[in-house]
Design a protein around this motif. Structure first.
Motif, PDB file in Angstrom:
ATOM      1  N   MET A 108      39.738 -18.369  36.232  1.00  0.00           N
ATOM      2  CA  MET A 108      39.989 -19.672  35.627  1.00  0.00           C
ATOM      3  C   MET A 108      41.218 -19.606  34.725  1.00  0.00           C
ATOM      4  O   MET A 108      41.451 -18.601  34.046  1.00  0.00           O
ATOM      5  N   LEU A 109      41.976 -20.693  34.698  1.00  0.00           N
ATOM      6  CA  LEU A 109      43.040 -20.840  33.720  1.00  0.00           C
ATOM      7  C   LEU A 109      42.421 -20.991  32.333  1.00  0.00           C
ATOM      8  O   LEU A 109      41.248 -21.351  32.198  1.00  0.00           O
ATOM      9  N   LEU A 110      43.237 -20.762  31.322  1.00  0.00           N
ATOM     10  CA  LEU A 110      42.735 -20.906  29.953  1.00  0.00           C
ATOM     11  C   LEU A 110      42.146 -22.299  29.726  1.00  0.00           C
ATOM     12  O   LEU A 110      41.053 -22.437  29.162  1.00  0.00           O
ATOM     13  N   ASN A 111      42.857 -23.334  30.170  1.00  0.00           N
ATOM     14  CA  ASN A 111      42.350 -24.690  29.896  1.00  0.00           C
ATOM     15  C   ASN A 111      41.069 -24.983  30.667  1.00  0.00           C
ATOM     16  O   ASN A 111      40.245 -25.769  30.231  1.00  0.00           O
ATOM     17  N   GLU A 112      40.870 -24.308  31.801  1.00  0.00           N
ATOM     18  CA  GLU A 112      39.603 -24.454  32.533  1.00  0.00           C
ATOM     19  C   GLU A 112      38.461 -23.758  31.785  1.00  0.00           C
ATOM     20  O   GLU A 112      37.344 -24.288  31.715  1.00  0.00           O
ATOM     21  N   GLN A 113      38.744 -22.586  31.239  1.00  0.00           N
ATOM     22  CA  GLN A 113      37.728 -21.897  30.432  1.00  0.00           C
ATOM     23  C   GLN A 113      37.332 -22.773  29.232  1.00  0.00           C
ATOM     24  O   GLN A 113      36.138 -22.950  28.945  1.00  0.00           O
ATOM     25  N   TYR A 114      38.341 -23.309  28.569  1.00  0.00           N
ATOM     26  CA  TYR A 114      38.079 -24.116  27.369  1.00  0.00           C
ATOM     27  C   TYR A 114      37.365 -25.419  27.720  1.00  0.00           C
ATOM     28  O   TYR A 114      36.475 -25.868  26.987  1.00  0.00           O
ATOM     29  N   ALA A 115      37.750 -26.024  28.850  1.00  0.00           N
ATOM     30  CA  ALA A 115      37.083 -27.263  29.272  1.00  0.00           C
ATOM     31  C   ALA A 115      35.609 -27.005  29.562  1.00  0.00           C
ATOM     32  O   ALA A 115      34.741 -27.837  29.257  1.00  0.00           O
ATOM     33  N   TYR A 116      35.319 -25.847  30.132  1.00  0.00           N
ATOM     34  CA  TYR A 116      33.922 -25.494  30.415  1.00  0.00           C
ATOM     35  C   TYR A 116      33.124 -25.363  29.113  1.00  0.00           C
ATOM     36  O   TYR A 116      32.002 -25.884  29.002  1.00  0.00           O
ATOM     37  N   LEU A 117      33.698 -24.700  28.121  1.00  0.00           N
ATOM     38  CA  LEU A 117      33.002 -24.569  26.832  1.00  0.00           C
ATOM     39  C   LEU A 117      32.749 -25.941  26.209  1.00  0.00           C
ATOM     40  O   LEU A 117      31.648 -26.227  25.725  1.00  0.00           O
ATOM     41  N   GLN A 118      33.777 -26.785  26.223  1.00  0.00           N
ATOM     42  CA  GLN A 118      33.631 -28.119  25.624  1.00  0.00           C
ATOM     43  C   GLN A 118      32.585 -28.938  26.378  1.00  0.00           C
ATOM     44  O   GLN A 118      31.797 -29.669  25.775  1.00  0.00           O
ATOM     45  N   HIS A 119      32.577 -28.790  27.705  1.00  0.00           N
ATOM     46  CA  HIS A 119      31.568 -29.471  28.520  1.00  0.00           C
ATOM     47  C   HIS A 119      30.161 -29.040  28.095  1.00  0.00           C
ATOM     48  O   HIS A 119      29.260 -29.884  27.922  1.00  0.00           O
ATOM     49  N   LEU A 120      29.972 -27.744  27.894  1.00  0.00           N
ATOM     50  CA  LEU A 120      28.636 -27.270  27.501  1.00  0.00           C
ATOM     51  C   LEU A 120      28.245 -27.806  26.124  1.00  0.00           C
ATOM     52  O   LEU A 120      27.084 -28.167  25.897  1.00  0.00           O
ATOM     53  N   GLY A 121      29.218 -27.877  25.230  1.00  0.00           N
ATOM     54  CA  GLY A 121      28.944 -28.415  23.895  1.00  0.00           C
ATOM     55  C   GLY A 121      28.470 -29.852  23.952  1.00  0.00           C
ATOM     56  O   GLY A 121      27.582 -30.268  23.203  1.00  0.00           O
ATOM     57  N   GLN A 122      29.056 -30.608  24.879  1.00  0.00           N
ATOM     58  CA  GLN A 122      28.664 -32.015  25.011  1.00  0.00           C
ATOM     59  C   GLN A 122      27.353 -32.178  25.775  1.00  0.00           C
ATOM     60  O   GLN A 122      26.538 -33.032  25.447  1.00  0.00           O
ATOM     61  N   ALA A 123      27.143 -31.335  26.776  1.00  0.00           N
ATOM     62  CA  ALA A 123      25.962 -31.480  27.633  1.00  0.00           C
ATOM     63  C   ALA A 123      24.697 -30.894  26.998  1.00  0.00           C
ATOM     64  O   ALA A 123      23.590 -31.320  27.327  1.00  0.00           O
ATOM     65  N   TYR A 124      24.866 -29.916  26.116  1.00  0.00           N
ATOM     66  CA  TYR A 124      23.709 -29.233  25.515  1.00  0.00           C
ATOM     67  C   TYR A 124      23.847 -29.170  23.988  1.00  0.00           C
ATOM     68  O   TYR A 124      23.817 -28.088  23.401  1.00  0.00           O
ATOM     69  N   PRO A 125      23.968 -30.327  23.335  1.00  0.00           N
ATOM     70  CA  PRO A 125      24.267 -30.320  21.886  1.00  0.00           C
ATOM     71  C   PRO A 125      23.173 -29.679  21.039  1.00  0.00           C
ATOM     72  O   PRO A 125      23.454 -29.255  19.914  1.00  0.00           O
ATOM     73  N   ASP A 126      21.950 -29.605  21.546  1.00  0.00           N
ATOM     74  CA  ASP A 126      20.875 -29.017  20.737  1.00  0.00           C
ATOM     75  C   ASP A 126      20.974 -27.505  20.616  1.00  0.00           C
ATOM     76  O   ASP A 126      20.444 -26.923  19.667  1.00  0.00           O
ATOM     77  N   ILE A 127      21.596 -26.886  21.581  1.00  0.00           N
ATOM     78  CA  ILE A 127      21.665 -25.420  21.541  1.00  0.00           C
ATOM     79  C   ILE A 127      23.084 -24.862  21.497  1.00  0.00           C
ATOM     80  O   ILE A 127      23.278 -23.713  21.124  1.00  0.00           O
ATOM     81  N   VAL A 128      24.061 -25.679  21.878  1.00  0.00           N
ATOM     82  CA  VAL A 128      25.439 -25.181  21.969  1.00  0.00           C
ATOM     83  C   VAL A 128      26.316 -25.810  20.893  1.00  0.00           C
ATOM     84  O   VAL A 128      26.322 -27.027  20.729  1.00  0.00           O
TER      85      VAL A 128
END
Ligand code: 0X9
Ligand code: ZN
Length: 310
Positions: free
Chosen positions: A8-28
């Motif tokens: 993954m490119l850096l921005n793809e790695q970062y987009a994945y992290l941000q996605h998880l933060g939004q999708a799983y706010p109770d744990i991430v």
């Protein structure tokens, strides 16, 4: 959104992290621990059943990857661990009693440089004022017995330690986080992912004399190595040893600083598998999945020990 079938490119790695933060706010919880020299965020993801609450902190595991940017297999190991913890509900028990703090890419400027200019770049991208060459080896820049051996004062060297300990924004970000949020935590285990050669290395790096807890460090390392080997589809075989004895002397490395300056007693550097010679750092994309799977088995074995023991 992540397959571990390609890098993954850096921005793809970062987009994945941000996605998880939004999708799983109770744990991430995704946060930036600071900026790189060129202004990129250094992202940290916390995975915890307490959410973002730092005052309810439980024993913690701290993981980083990508400090040496050409070691491309390292960030996928961190990202796969994140993926398994967050998106595979059968792993929910792993963050009930332990909080996970993971920095999947500690050298974002360097990573970007390896994708655009020079695939084999190792250091960061800051130019020390007055020095002939660009870049400091971030894994020589940490402040426990800095420049005690196996590090260079020549900026053109691949192991240039920088002009002083923590001269670099990326190492400063880790130190600042550890001295602020990190001080509230009880970090039981620190893992730093590198490549290559299949080693699990524990302190010290700066000297061959062993630590006071070398027996435990060795036993737990062996446990992880056995779990990896039992889960390996590619015949991985890890050697477990102190860094200085198993590999070579190096000073200013993260794992010595975590143990020596911050009392993280279980502190390791993993040297992940490599590609075929001479493409050591360029392990083929089809091997990402086997490597990340087997390595996660090793991480899980270490987690189980942490949970049993504390
Ligand atoms: O030299 C390093 O920083 C690490 N190896 S790498 O090939 N990934 O650059 C090893 C650091 C561990 N410490 C010692 N081997 N002493
Ligand atoms: Zn490395």
């Amino acid at each position: 959104s992540v397959t571990f079938r390609s890098y993954m490119l850096l921005n793809e790695q970062y987009a994945y992290l941000q996605h998880l933060g939004q999708a799983y706010p109770d744990i991430v919880t995704v946060s930036s621990i600071g900026r790189s020299h060129e202004g990129r965020d250094i992202l940290l993801i916390k995975i915890s059943s307490s959410g973002s609450n730092t005052y309810l902190s439980k024993p913690a595991i701290l993981i980083d990857a990508g400090i040496h940017c050409r070691e491309w297999i390292a960030p996928p190991v961190a990202l796969y661990t994140i993926h398994q913890l967050v998106e595979n509900s059968s792993n929910a028990a792993l963050y009930q009693n332990v909080d996970w703090y993971i920095i999947p890419n500690l050298n974002p400027d360097g990573y970007e440089y390896t994708t655009t200019v020079n695939r084999l770049w190792r250091k960061n991208r800051r130019h020390t004022v007055g020095a002939p060459c660009v870049g400091t080896d971030l894994n020589r820049n940490f402040g426990y017995c800095w420049m005690c051996g196996g590090a260079s004062s020549n900026s053109c060297s691949e192991t240039y330690a920088g002009p002083e300990p923590f001269s670099e924004p990326e190492s400063q970000a880790v130190r600042n986080w550890l001295l602020s949020v990190g001080l509230l935590l009880d970090i039981k285990l620190y893992l730093s992912f590198h490549s290559f050669g299949e080693y699990i290395l524990y302190p010290w790096s700066y000297q061959q004399t062993l630590t006071d807890n070398a027996d435990v460090l060795h036993q737990l390392g062996v446990r992880a190595a056995e779990a990896i080997e039992a889960n390996s589809d590619i015949g991985s075989h890890y050697e477990v040893n102190s860094s200085a004895i198993g590999l070579y002397i190096a000073s200013g490395v993260t794992s010595d600083w975590m143990k020596g300056s911050h009392g993280v007693n279980l502190s390791y550097i993993f040297e992940l598998p490599n590609g075929d010679a001479p493409f050591w750092f360029m392990i083929p994309a089809r091997q990402i999945l086997p490597v990340v799977r087997e390595t996660f088995a090793g991480i899980r074995a270490m987690f189980e020990y942490i949970e049993e023991t504390f």
